[in-house]
Scaffold this active site. Structure first.
Site, PDB file in Angstrom:
ATOM      1  N   HIS A  56       0.807  -1.343   0.050  1.00  0.00           N
ATOM      2  CA  HIS A  56       0.002  -0.265   0.038  1.00  0.00           C
ATOM      3  C   HIS A  56       0.674   1.194  -0.204  1.00  0.00           C
ATOM      4  O   HIS A  56       0.407   2.062   0.532  1.00  0.00           O
ATOM      5  CB  HIS A  56      -0.922   0.086   1.197  1.00  0.00           C
ATOM      6  CG  HIS A  56      -1.630  -1.246   1.346  1.00  0.00           C
ATOM      7  ND1 HIS A  56      -2.494  -1.887   0.410  1.00  0.00           N
ATOM      8  CD2 HIS A  56      -1.799  -2.241   2.397  1.00  0.00           C
ATOM      9  CE1 HIS A  56      -2.922  -2.869   0.862  1.00  0.00           C
ATOM     10  NE2 HIS A  56      -2.569  -3.191   1.965  1.00  0.00           N
ATOM     11  N   ARG A  57       2.041   1.252  -0.610  1.00  0.00           N
ATOM     12  CA  ARG A  57       3.100   2.237  -0.740  1.00  0.00           C
ATOM     13  C   ARG A  57       3.537   2.938   0.659  1.00  0.00           C
ATOM     14  O   ARG A  57       3.791   3.822   0.826  1.00  0.00           O
ATOM     15  CB  ARG A  57       2.339   3.489  -1.600  1.00  0.00           C
ATOM     16  CG  ARG A  57       1.679   3.056  -2.724  1.00  0.00           C
ATOM     17  CD  ARG A  57       2.257   4.043  -3.843  1.00  0.00           C
ATOM     18  NE  ARG A  57       2.141   3.311  -5.078  1.00  0.00           N
ATOM     19  CZ  ARG A  57       3.234   3.131  -6.038  1.00  0.00           C
ATOM     20  NH1 ARG A  57       4.355   3.519  -5.777  1.00  0.00           N
ATOM     21  NH2 ARG A  57       3.332   2.609  -7.203  1.00  0.00           N
TER      22      ARG A  57
END
Ligand code: FMN
Length: 192
Positions: free
Chosen positions: A170-171
């Site tokens: 999710h970065r």
């Protein structure tokens, strides 16, 4: 958490040695000229310990001219399949003749002759000229060892800052940064 960036480097590097298909020791080296213009190119890491990170090159090349004027460099490793990068910044010094000799002696004869033939970073009129220089070196040293050319040797980047970047889901990537202080290393985390 380890606060020894060299131990963490060793762990990541060891993993990269087994996962990267090619040149897991390849790193970008950035230097800067007297106008403040940065330049960057790949080299191979040929040694490292707590004193620094060593690469070998032609001492009459563009990069080494820049290092003579500004002995600072930034290194970058990017291991794509591990989704990791390591950024290293520090001051640069020449590796001793004895250490450069010892490393040169481990290179293949072709690479040794190539070091004599290359006028790195200078204009080359044709590939044939380079091949003729290689042939000339081959003839010159036939039947004996190839000594290290005086214009070829190592550089050591003594780090003042090392940053480890790890891809996360999710970065929410992870950035651990180590800065050299008077009595060791201080660790912090940065927003990705
Ligand atoms: C994967 C890779 C590894 C390289 N390793 C070295 C090296 O260890 N030493 C070196 O002098 N050049 C190496 N080169 C060539 C350099 O990138 C560069 O072309 C050369 O050193 C001249 O750079 P300069 O003109 O900025 O001094 C390598 C290139 C690649 C793509």
């Amino acid at each position: 958490m380890s606060t020894d960036p060299f131990a963490l480097f060793d762990a990541w590097y060891a993993e990269a040695r087994t996962t990267e298909p090619n040149d897991s020791n390849a790193m970008a080296v950035a230097t800067v000229d007297t106008q403040g213009q940065p330049s960057v190119r790949m080299v191979l890491l040929k040694g490292h310990n707590t004193d620094g990170f060593v690469f070998y090159t032609n001492r009459e090349s563009r990069k080494t001219g820049e290092l003579a004027a500004t002995p600072k460099a930034a290194l970058l490793f990017h291991w794509k399949s591990l989704r990791r990068q390591i950024r290293i910044e520090g001051t640069v010094s020449q590796v001793s003749d004895a250490e450069s000799d010892a490393y040169f002696a481990t290179r293949s004869r072709d690479s040794q002759l190539g070091a004599w033939a290359s006028d790195q970073s200078r204009p080359l009129d044709s590939r044939a000229t380079f091949e003729a220089r290689y042939e000339a070196a081959r003839t010159r040293f036939e039947g004996g060892d190839v000594p290290r050319p005086p214009h070829w040797g190592g550089y050591r980047v003594a780090p003042g800052r090392i940053e480890f970047w790890q891809d996360r889901a999710h970065r929410l990537h992870e950035r651990r940064v180590f800065a050299r202080t008077a009595d060791g290393w201080q660790e912090g985390m940065l927003y990705p």
